[in-house]
Scaffold this active site. Structure first.
Site, mmCIF file in Angstrom:
data_model
loop_
_atom_site.group_PDB
_atom_site.id
_atom_site.type_symbol
_atom_site.label_atom_id
_atom_site.label_comp_id
_atom_site.label_asym_id
_atom_site.label_seq_id
_atom_site.Cartn_x
_atom_site.Cartn_y
_atom_site.Cartn_z
ATOM 1 N N ALA A 116 -4.170 6.687 -4.529
ATOM 2 C CA ALA A 116 -4.116 6.867 -5.987
ATOM 3 C C ALA A 116 -2.766 6.518 -6.615
ATOM 4 O O ALA A 116 -2.552 6.792 -7.797
ATOM 5 C CB ALA A 116 -4.540 8.277 -6.401
ATOM 6 N N ALA A 117 -1.875 5.888 -5.837
ATOM 7 C CA ALA A 117 -0.594 5.466 -6.438
ATOM 8 C C ALA A 117 -0.868 4.495 -7.587
ATOM 9 O O ALA A 117 -0.293 4.611 -8.680
ATOM 10 C CB ALA A 117 0.282 4.799 -5.394
ATOM 11 N N GLY A 118 -1.774 3.546 -7.326
ATOM 12 C CA GLY A 118 -2.117 2.574 -8.376
ATOM 13 C C GLY A 118 -2.778 3.265 -9.565
ATOM 14 O O GLY A 118 -2.523 2.899 -10.727
ATOM 15 N N ASP A 119 -3.600 4.249 -9.308
ATOM 16 C CA ASP A 119 -4.273 4.972 -10.399
ATOM 17 C C ASP A 119 -3.257 5.746 -11.234
ATOM 18 O O ASP A 119 -3.321 5.762 -12.464
ATOM 19 C CB ASP A 119 -5.316 5.947 -9.837
ATOM 20 C CG ASP A 119 -6.402 5.226 -9.065
ATOM 21 O OD1 ASP A 119 -6.669 4.050 -9.389
ATOM 22 O OD2 ASP A 119 -6.973 5.830 -8.138
ATOM 23 N N GLU B 261 -15.171 0.289 -10.003
ATOM 24 C CA GLU B 261 -16.019 1.109 -9.122
ATOM 25 C C GLU B 261 -17.314 1.538 -9.809
ATOM 26 O O GLU B 261 -18.000 2.427 -9.326
ATOM 27 C CB GLU B 261 -15.257 2.339 -8.620
ATOM 28 C CG GLU B 261 -14.353 2.038 -7.447
ATOM 29 C CD GLU B 261 -13.715 3.279 -6.840
ATOM 30 O OE1 GLU B 261 -13.258 3.198 -5.697
ATOM 31 O OE2 GLU B 261 -13.650 4.326 -7.523
ATOM 32 N N ARG C 36 8.220 -1.629 -4.040
ATOM 33 C CA ARG C 36 9.151 -2.491 -4.798
ATOM 34 C C ARG C 36 9.030 -2.314 -6.301
ATOM 35 O O ARG C 36 9.877 -2.788 -7.054
ATOM 36 C CB ARG C 36 8.922 -3.967 -4.423
ATOM 37 C CG ARG C 36 9.453 -4.305 -3.028
ATOM 38 C CD ARG C 36 9.126 -5.715 -2.636
ATOM 39 N NE ARG C 36 7.697 -5.892 -2.432
ATOM 40 C CZ ARG C 36 7.036 -7.025 -2.654
ATOM 41 N NH1 ARG C 36 7.665 -8.086 -3.104
ATOM 42 N NH2 ARG C 36 5.738 -7.079 -2.431
#
Ligand code: ATP
Ligand code: RIB
Length: 300
Positions: A249-252, A139, A224
């Protein structure tokens, strides 16, 4: 404990909650609006700092109220923000739509994040020299990311690159500098031009990136868990079932937690389990930085 440096975006998130997403040309009424500190870079830095990591952040915000709030939010998590750049441009802002199922759509205006550029990062060479692990996302200007990844690799640092938002490609000269590439399935598919729905397809796409020079690929697959793809092969490390309220923001959170676990010397499998646990907690709560768990919550 190894030191983590995050270089990336800081955004003020305007989070609209609604029953369902608007269709093209349609207006829907939202049932809630929240202002939340966000931005992929800042979220990853905040996640790592809240989990006990030794974290510093490089990035740019405007000389405006949002910029003040974002810098304070990170500092309150225990992140070193002394090298943040303040510029005469509006602080990065994201419009986030979240539906009843917790699914989201996001539009980001880079604003000040465009000034997290190579020139600024060259001025921050001290911070790079002092860190052990560098964490990057996409970003901020690509040139700046490519520059820092190469420089960090040349200095012998561990480079984690979360290729989000999905780019069309990453130069091979950069891929060769990446120790951990952490795409989700969509990003993996975009990067390789290969389907990434079946486990075997994910393994094949990850292997393609490994032949292009990436050392390890860690593919997040939502509820998963994540595929850990190393020189030893690919394995799915599943996560716990939870009721997802908001996956923003799960990935963050996953990336920040993974970096902390590596900084503590945990083995990759354990680091992924730790990251899964942290991210599964984050999806049970609303918002970006507001949803990030503390170390005590992971232990409990
Ligand atoms: P986002 O863009 O929403 O931040 P992402 O697409 O980058 O997320 P995902 O693969 O959706 O990343 O999720 C990252 C990690 O978060 C997963 O590997 C998993 O550990 C955790 N996670 C995401 N969704 C869920 C869920 N519904 N239940 C439990 N854990 C989840
Ligand atoms: O990954 C989530 C983040 O993406 C949000 O906080 C938003 O600012 C966008 O950058």
């Amino acid at each position: 404990m190894a030191k983590i440096l995050v270089a990336g975006s800081l955004n003020m998130d305007l989070r609209f909650s609604m029953k369902r997403m608007p269709l093209e040309g349609e207006t829907v009424l939202a049932d809630g609006l929240l202002y939340n500190p966000g931005g992929k870079g800042a979220n990853q830095a905040a996640a790592a700092a809240k989990l006990g990591g030794d974290v510093a952040m490089l990035g740019a915000v405007g000389r405006d109220g949002f910029g003040d709030v974002l810098a304070k939010s990170l500092a309150d998590c225990g992140c070193d923000v002394s090298a943040l750049r303040r510029v005469t441009a509006p602080t990065g802002t994201a419009c986030i739509y979240v539906d009843e199922q917790g699914r989201n759509s996001i539009v980001v205006i880079a604003g000040a994040n465009a000034y997290c550029d190579t020139e600024y990062l060259k001025e921050c060479e001290n911070a790079l020299e002092q860190c052990d692990i560098l964490m990057l996302q996409l970003e901020i200007p690509y040139d700046a990311v490519w520059y820092l990844a190469k420089k960090a690799h040349a200095l012998g640092k561990t480079v984690i690159l979360n290729p989000a938002p999905a780019p069309d490609e990453i130069p091979e000269s950069v891929l060769k500098c990446v120790d951990w590439l952490t795409p989700n399935e969509t990003e993996l598919s975009r990067l390789t031009g290969m389907p990434c729905e079946e486990p075997s397809e994910i393994g094949e796409a990850a292997a393609k990136l490994q032949t292009m020079g990436v050392r390890n690929v860690l593919v997040t697959v939502g509820s998963r868990g994540a595929y850990l793809c190393t020189a030893e092969g690919a394995e799915l490390i599943p996560t716990e079932k939870v009721k997802a309220v908001d996956t923003t923001a799960a990935g963050d959170c996953f990336n920040g937690a993974f970096a902390v676990a590596l900084s503590e010397g945990q083995a990759p499998e354990d680091a992924v389990r730790f990251a899964n646990k942290a991210a599964s907690l984050s999806v049970t709560r609303e918002g970006a930085q507001a949803s990030l768990p503390s170390r005590e919550e992971i232990a409990g």
